[in-house]
Design a protein around this motif. Structure first.
Motif, short mmCIF file in Angstrom:
data_model
loop_
_atom_site.label_atom_id
_atom_site.label_comp_id
_atom_site.label_asym_id
_atom_site.label_seq_id
_atom_site.Cartn_x
_atom_site.Cartn_y
_atom_site.Cartn_z
N UNK A 41 25.59 -79.40 -2.24
CA UNK A 41 24.81 -79.85 -1.07
C UNK A 41 25.17 -78.96 0.09
N UNK A 42 24.16 -78.47 0.81
CA UNK A 42 24.39 -77.55 1.90
C UNK A 42 24.23 -78.17 3.27
N UNK A 43 24.89 -77.56 4.23
CA UNK A 43 24.78 -77.97 5.64
C UNK A 43 24.97 -76.71 6.48
N UNK A 44 24.15 -76.58 7.50
CA UNK A 44 24.30 -75.43 8.38
C UNK A 44 25.58 -75.54 9.20
N UNK A 45 26.11 -74.38 9.57
CA UNK A 45 27.26 -74.31 10.47
C UNK A 45 26.84 -73.38 11.61
N UNK A 46 26.50 -73.96 12.73
CA UNK A 46 25.90 -73.22 13.85
C UNK A 46 26.93 -72.40 14.62
N UNK A 150 24.92 -60.41 13.32
CA UNK A 150 26.01 -61.35 13.10
C UNK A 150 25.76 -62.12 11.82
N UNK A 151 26.81 -62.66 11.20
CA UNK A 151 26.63 -63.43 9.97
C UNK A 151 26.10 -64.83 10.26
N UNK A 152 25.50 -65.42 9.25
CA UNK A 152 25.05 -66.82 9.30
C UNK A 152 26.04 -67.63 8.46
N UNK A 153 26.52 -68.74 8.99
CA UNK A 153 27.50 -69.57 8.29
C UNK A 153 26.86 -70.85 7.76
N UNK A 154 27.41 -71.34 6.65
CA UNK A 154 26.95 -72.62 6.09
C UNK A 154 28.11 -73.26 5.34
N UNK A 155 27.98 -74.56 5.13
CA UNK A 155 28.97 -75.35 4.41
C UNK A 155 28.35 -75.82 3.09
N UNK A 156 29.15 -75.91 2.06
CA UNK A 156 28.70 -76.44 0.77
C UNK A 156 29.69 -77.49 0.29
N UNK A 157 29.14 -78.58 -0.25
CA UNK A 157 29.98 -79.63 -0.85
C UNK A 157 29.45 -79.90 -2.25
#
Length: 161
Positions: A41-46, A150-157
């Motif tokens: 499951x993904x979630x953005x990290x702004x 710049x890089x784009x960050x995201x979280x995964x669970x």
């Protein structure tokens, strides 16, 4: 580096400044390919990236790792409970989303920012999603798109299989 409490709060909130996000990413453990198998499951990290908010608005669901050569890098929830893999090319070129026919990426171990870790390599785009371990079943990803400033960050669970 921020204190552990500040880092946890930043990760839970899903946002932070770019410099701190990069330092956090660099401090995390590496990830092996085997541990990625399954659905995440993904979630953005702004961090101020132009894509911040776009994935959430389009109902991004996450990523699926079938095996080393078959990764669905973009899953979206198109209806309540119906999740489909989306072809990343139309998405990244701002065309209408279209369902993917199969894995549109693969995963390999790649050295990035001084560490060898699992990376998603997109088949038809100059994108590498580098992954680092926050905790068991939780990852921080850094999307490296050729030409991006710049890089784009995201979280995964990880979801249960």
């Amino acid at each position: 580096m921020e204190s552990q409490t500040e880092i946890v709060a930043m990760l839970e909130e899903g946002k932070g400044d770019l410099h701190t996000a990069c330092k956090l990413f660099d401090s995390l453990e590496t990830v092996d390919l085997e541990s990625l198998l399954g659905t995440w499951k993904g979630k953005e990290f702004h961090t101020g990236h132009p894509l911040d908010g776009v994935l959430t608005k389009l109902r991004w669901y996450g990523k699926k790792f079938r095996d080393a050569d078959n990764v669905d890098p973009l899953l979206f929830e198109i209806k309540k409970g119906k999740v489909v893999a989306v072809d990343p090319v139309p998405f990244m070129t701002k065309r209408k989303l279209s369902e993917a026919t199969g894995g549109e990426a693969r995963m390999r171990m790649v050295e990035f920012r001084g560490k060898l870790s699992a990376t998603i390599i997109y088949d038809h785009l100059p994108i590498h999603d580098h992954l680092r371990k926050i905790a068991d079943g939780k990852l921080l990803g850094m999307m490296d798109l050729k030409g991006d400033k710049q890089p784009f960050f995201f979280l995964l669970e990880k979801l249960e299989k």
